[in-house]
Motif scaffolding. Structure first.
Motif, PDB file in Angstrom:
ATOM      1  N   LYS A  36       0.838  -1.140  -0.135  1.00 16.14           N
ATOM      2  CA  LYS A  36      -0.032  -0.129   0.062  1.00 16.14           C
ATOM      3  C   LYS A  36       0.947   1.366  -0.034  1.00 16.14           C
ATOM      4  CE  LYS A  36      -4.009  -2.075   2.399  1.00 16.14           C
ATOM      5  NZ  LYS A  36      -4.938  -2.006   3.513  1.00 16.14           N
ATOM      6  N   LYS A  37       1.882   1.193   0.678  1.00 15.02           N
ATOM      7  CA  LYS A  37       2.805   2.287   0.555  1.00 15.02           C
ATOM      8  C   LYS A  37       3.265   2.749  -0.727  1.00 15.02           C
ATOM      9  CE  LYS A  37       4.136   1.767   5.521  1.00 15.02           C
ATOM     10  NZ  LYS A  37       5.356   1.260   6.556  1.00 15.02           N
ATOM     11  N   MET A  38       3.718   1.516  -1.304  1.00 14.51           N
ATOM     12  CA  MET A  38       4.572   1.642  -2.553  1.00 14.51           C
ATOM     13  C   MET A  38       3.444   2.066  -3.512  1.00 14.51           C
ATOM     14  SD  MET A  38       5.867  -1.430  -4.888  1.00 14.51           S
ATOM     15  CE  MET A  38       4.071  -2.146  -5.386  1.00 14.51           C
ATOM     16  N   PHE A  39       2.186   1.805  -3.531  1.00 15.20           N
ATOM     17  CA  PHE A  39       1.360   2.315  -4.672  1.00 15.20           C
ATOM     18  C   PHE A  39       1.200   3.747  -4.148  1.00 15.20           C
ATOM     19  CE2 PHE A  39      -0.898  -1.954  -5.051  1.00 15.20           C
ATOM     20  CZ  PHE A  39      -0.405  -2.451  -6.257  1.00 15.20           C
ATOM     21  N   LYS A  40       1.048   4.070  -2.974  1.00 15.83           N
ATOM     22  CA  LYS A  40       0.538   5.253  -2.453  1.00 15.83           C
ATOM     23  C   LYS A  40       1.842   6.208  -3.122  1.00 15.83           C
ATOM     24  CE  LYS A  40      -0.747   8.630   1.290  1.00 15.83           C
ATOM     25  NZ  LYS A  40      -1.137   8.536   2.623  1.00 15.83           N
ATOM     26  N   LYS A  41       3.152   5.733  -2.802  1.00 11.80           N
ATOM     27  CA  LYS A  41       4.353   6.656  -3.058  1.00 11.80           C
ATOM     28  C   LYS A  41       4.537   6.691  -4.601  1.00 11.80           C
ATOM     29  CE  LYS A  41       7.841   9.194  -2.237  1.00 11.80           C
ATOM     30  NZ  LYS A  41       7.947  10.877  -1.785  1.00 11.80           N
ATOM     31  N   THR A  42       4.542   5.666  -5.147  1.00 10.67           N
ATOM     32  CA  THR A  42       4.923   5.471  -6.479  1.00 10.67           C
ATOM     33  C   THR A  42       4.360   5.221  -7.585  1.00 10.67           C
ATOM     34  OG1 THR A  42       5.187   3.037  -6.531  1.00 10.67           O
ATOM     35  CG2 THR A  42       7.048   4.359  -5.366  1.00 10.67           C
ATOM     36  N   ASN A  43       2.990   5.389  -7.499  1.00 11.45           N
ATOM     37  CA  ASN A  43       1.893   5.333  -8.555  1.00 11.45           C
ATOM     38  C   ASN A  43       1.683   7.073  -9.273  1.00 11.45           C
ATOM     39  OD1 ASN A  43      -0.090   4.232 -10.140  1.00 11.45           O
ATOM     40  ND2 ASN A  43      -1.530   5.364  -9.030  1.00 11.45           N
ATOM     41  N   THR A  44       2.412   7.275 -10.236  1.00 13.52           N
ATOM     42  CA  THR A  44       2.634   8.414 -10.740  1.00 13.52           C
ATOM     43  C   THR A  44       2.030   8.541 -12.154  1.00 13.52           C
ATOM     44  OG1 THR A  44       4.761   7.903 -11.673  1.00 13.52           O
ATOM     45  CG2 THR A  44       4.690   8.814  -9.251  1.00 13.52           C
ATOM     46  N   LYS A  45       1.944   9.629 -12.622  1.00 16.45           N
ATOM     47  CA  LYS A  45       1.250   9.970 -14.147  1.00 16.45           C
ATOM     48  C   LYS A  45       2.384   9.344 -14.950  1.00 16.45           C
ATOM     49  CE  LYS A  45      -2.009  13.714 -12.951  1.00 16.45           C
ATOM     50  NZ  LYS A  45      -2.178  15.106 -13.255  1.00 16.45           N
ATOM     51  N   ILE A  46       3.398   9.561 -14.643  1.00 20.73           N
ATOM     52  CA  ILE A  46       4.537   9.211 -15.737  1.00 20.73           C
ATOM     53  C   ILE A  46       4.798   7.617 -15.796  1.00 20.73           C
ATOM     54  CG2 ILE A  46       5.586  11.439 -16.057  1.00 20.73           C
ATOM     55  CD1 ILE A  46       7.916  10.122 -14.368  1.00 20.73           C
ATOM     56  N   ALA A  47       4.457   6.917 -14.559  1.00 21.08           N
ATOM     57  CA  ALA A  47       4.726   5.801 -14.450  1.00 21.08           C
ATOM     58  C   ALA A  47       3.582   4.956 -13.352  1.00 21.08           C
ATOM     59  CB  ALA A  47       6.152   5.387 -13.861  1.00 21.08           C
ATOM     60  N   PRO A  48       2.573   4.797 -14.028  1.00 20.02           N
ATOM     61  CA  PRO A  48       1.515   4.184 -13.090  1.00 20.02           C
ATOM     62  C   PRO A  48       1.764   2.805 -13.052  1.00 20.02           C
ATOM     63  CG  PRO A  48       0.561   4.788 -15.420  1.00 20.02           C
ATOM     64  CD  PRO A  48       1.993   5.207 -15.153  1.00 20.02           C
ATOM     65  N   TRP A  49       0.881   2.096 -11.809  1.00 23.29           N
ATOM     66  CA  TRP A  49       0.893   0.838 -11.558  1.00 23.29           C
ATOM     67  C   TRP A  49      -0.592   0.384 -12.295  1.00 23.29           C
ATOM     68  CZ3 TRP A  49       4.639  -2.352  -9.884  1.00 23.29           C
ATOM     69  CH2 TRP A  49       5.628  -1.692  -9.417  1.00 23.29           C
ATOM     70  N   ILE A  50      -0.181  -0.989 -13.141  1.00 21.12           N
ATOM     71  CA  ILE A  50      -1.360  -1.625 -13.690  1.00 21.12           C
ATOM     72  C   ILE A  50      -1.391  -2.737 -12.802  1.00 21.12           C
ATOM     73  CG2 ILE A  50      -2.160  -2.833 -15.504  1.00 21.12           C
ATOM     74  CD1 ILE A  50      -1.726   0.323 -15.997  1.00 21.12           C
ATOM     75  N   VAL A  51      -2.642  -2.940 -12.032  1.00 19.51           N
ATOM     76  CA  VAL A  51      -2.731  -4.082 -11.103  1.00 19.51           C
ATOM     77  C   VAL A  51      -3.504  -5.229 -11.822  1.00 19.51           C
ATOM     78  CG1 VAL A  51      -3.893  -4.908  -9.149  1.00 19.51           C
ATOM     79  CG2 VAL A  51      -2.749  -2.806  -9.324  1.00 19.51           C
ATOM     80  N   ILE A  52      -2.993  -6.222 -11.972  1.00 20.22           N
ATOM     81  CA  ILE A  52      -3.518  -7.585 -12.707  1.00 20.22           C
ATOM     82  C   ILE A  52      -4.326  -8.438 -11.387  1.00 20.22           C
ATOM     83  CG2 ILE A  52      -3.322  -9.443 -14.256  1.00 20.22           C
ATOM     84  CD1 ILE A  52      -2.861  -7.051 -15.847  1.00 20.22           C
ATOM     85  N   ASN A  53      -5.554  -8.771 -11.530  1.00 20.09           N
ATOM     86  CA  ASN A  53      -5.907  -9.957 -10.958  1.00 20.09           C
ATOM     87  C   ASN A  53      -5.299 -11.263 -11.280  1.00 20.09           C
ATOM     88  OD1 ASN A  53      -7.611 -11.786  -9.545  1.00 20.09           O
ATOM     89  ND2 ASN A  53      -9.247 -10.613  -9.501  1.00 20.09           N
ATOM     90  N   ALA A  54      -4.563 -11.838 -10.537  1.00 18.64           N
ATOM     91  CA  ALA A  54      -3.694 -12.839 -11.142  1.00 18.64           C
ATOM     92  C   ALA A  54      -4.127 -14.369 -10.257  1.00 18.64           C
ATOM     93  CB  ALA A  54      -2.205 -12.782 -10.904  1.00 18.64           C
ATOM     94  N   ASN A  55      -5.471 -14.316  -9.817  1.00 17.57           N
ATOM     95  CA  ASN A  55      -5.855 -15.490  -9.282  1.00 17.57           C
ATOM     96  C   ASN A  55      -6.097 -16.522 -10.262  1.00 17.57           C
ATOM     97  OD1 ASN A  55      -5.734 -14.841  -6.510  1.00 17.57           O
ATOM     98  ND2 ASN A  55      -7.932 -14.554  -6.581  1.00 17.57           N
ATOM     99  N   LYS A  56      -6.294 -16.005 -11.582  1.00 13.95           N
ATOM    100  CA  LYS A  56      -6.539 -17.167 -12.791  1.00 13.95           C
ATOM    101  C   LYS A  56      -5.159 -16.753 -13.654  1.00 13.95           C
ATOM    102  CE  LYS A  56     -11.581 -17.942 -12.599  1.00 13.95           C
ATOM    103  NZ  LYS A  56     -12.843 -17.852 -13.560  1.00 13.95           N
TER     104      LYS A  56
END
Length: 274
Positions: free
Chosen positions: A217-237
């Motif tokens: 959560k800390k990583m997402f909050k700090k490093t999710n930027t407009k130039i390098a956003p995080w793309i979260v993939i639901n990987a249960n399947k």
């Protein structure tokens, strides 16, 4: 079930691949065979687009970095293998760095990752990246809190520098549930071919689940930027996750010629940038 099958479904089931699945698998259902065949067909179409993407990267001297992050057993390696399966091996590399040497420990943290960044015309896939220091290292006490804080204060600027230098950066986070991670660990430990993958860090992963979550959560909050956003993939399947990751790569890269009819982009979660 049979009366609900379309002519197209029946043709798939009667193909060599369909018949082979029935003959080689125990207790397999028609539904599962069709699901497997549809996945293989979809994957093949996307991989053909990836070949076009790689050619565009080479011809136009582009530089591409794709980061795969996520908990242990989230399926990062499998997704990378399907992404690179038919690419020209001379034009890309997969980077999965071991723990740093004593010499590397004395360097600036990002230095050994800089050494792996692509030259013009190349693609680099990171199976874990500099974000080890955002989650894995602090959770397992492989770094000090001061080293962690230094990393968190520098990483956004580091990514700004590399993207401004012409690198196209994609950051994936493969997200799985605790139950799914438990199941996958049991599968790995019981497999003669996979049990070597189960490390002491994996052993502690379940008991440290909440700590991983807090640092994530800390990583997402700090490093999710407009130039390098995080793309979260639901990987249960796993199969769905692989397809979605490839679709996203193809969707955001401005390569041509691009067959938009192939890239039926499934919405993945892009973390909101505050």
């Amino acid at each position: 079930m049979l009366e609900n099958l379309t002519e197209k479904d029946l043709k798939k089931l009667n193909s060599k691949k369909g018949i082979k699945q029935f003959l080689t698998s125990d207790n397999i259902s028609i539904t599962k065979v069709l699901r497997n065949l549809n996945y293989e067909s979809r994957l093949k179409s996307l991989q053909e687009e990836l070949i076009k993407l790689q050619h565009w990267v080479t011809v136009n001297n582009e530089k591409v970095v794709v980061i795969f992050e996520g908990r242990d057993a989230a399926g990062k390696g499998g997704a990378i293998r399907r992404t690179t399966e038919h690419l020209n091996p001379r034009e890309f590399k997969v980077v999965a760095l071991p723990k740093p040497t004593d010499e590397e420990k004395g360097q600036w943290y990002f230095q050994r990752y800089i050494n792996q960044l692509p030259r013009e015309g190349k693609i680099v896939f990171f199976d874990r990246s500099w974000y080890n220091r955002a989650i894995v290292e602090p959770v397992n006490e492989f770094c000090t809190q001061e080293e962690y804080k230094t990393f968190m204060s520098q990483v956004n600027q580091f990514e700004r520098m590399i993207t401004e230098s012409g690198i196209r950066l994609i950051k994936f986070y493969f997200s799985i549930s605790k139950d799914e991670q438990t199941k996958r660990f049991e599968d790995i430990k019981s497999s003669p071919l996979k049990k070597w993958k189960f490390s002491p860090v994996d052993q502690k992963a379940l008991e440290l689940w909440d700590d991983y979550t807090d640092y994530k959560k800390k990583m997402f909050k700090k490093t999710n930027t407009k130039i390098a956003p995080w793309i979260v993939i639901n990987a249960n399947k796993k199969t769905k996750a692989r397809v979605e990751a490839i679709e996203h790569i193809l969707d955001v890269m401005p390569y041509n010629p691009k067959d938009e009819t192939v890239i039926e982009h499934i919405e993945v979660e892009e973390k909101q940038v505050d």
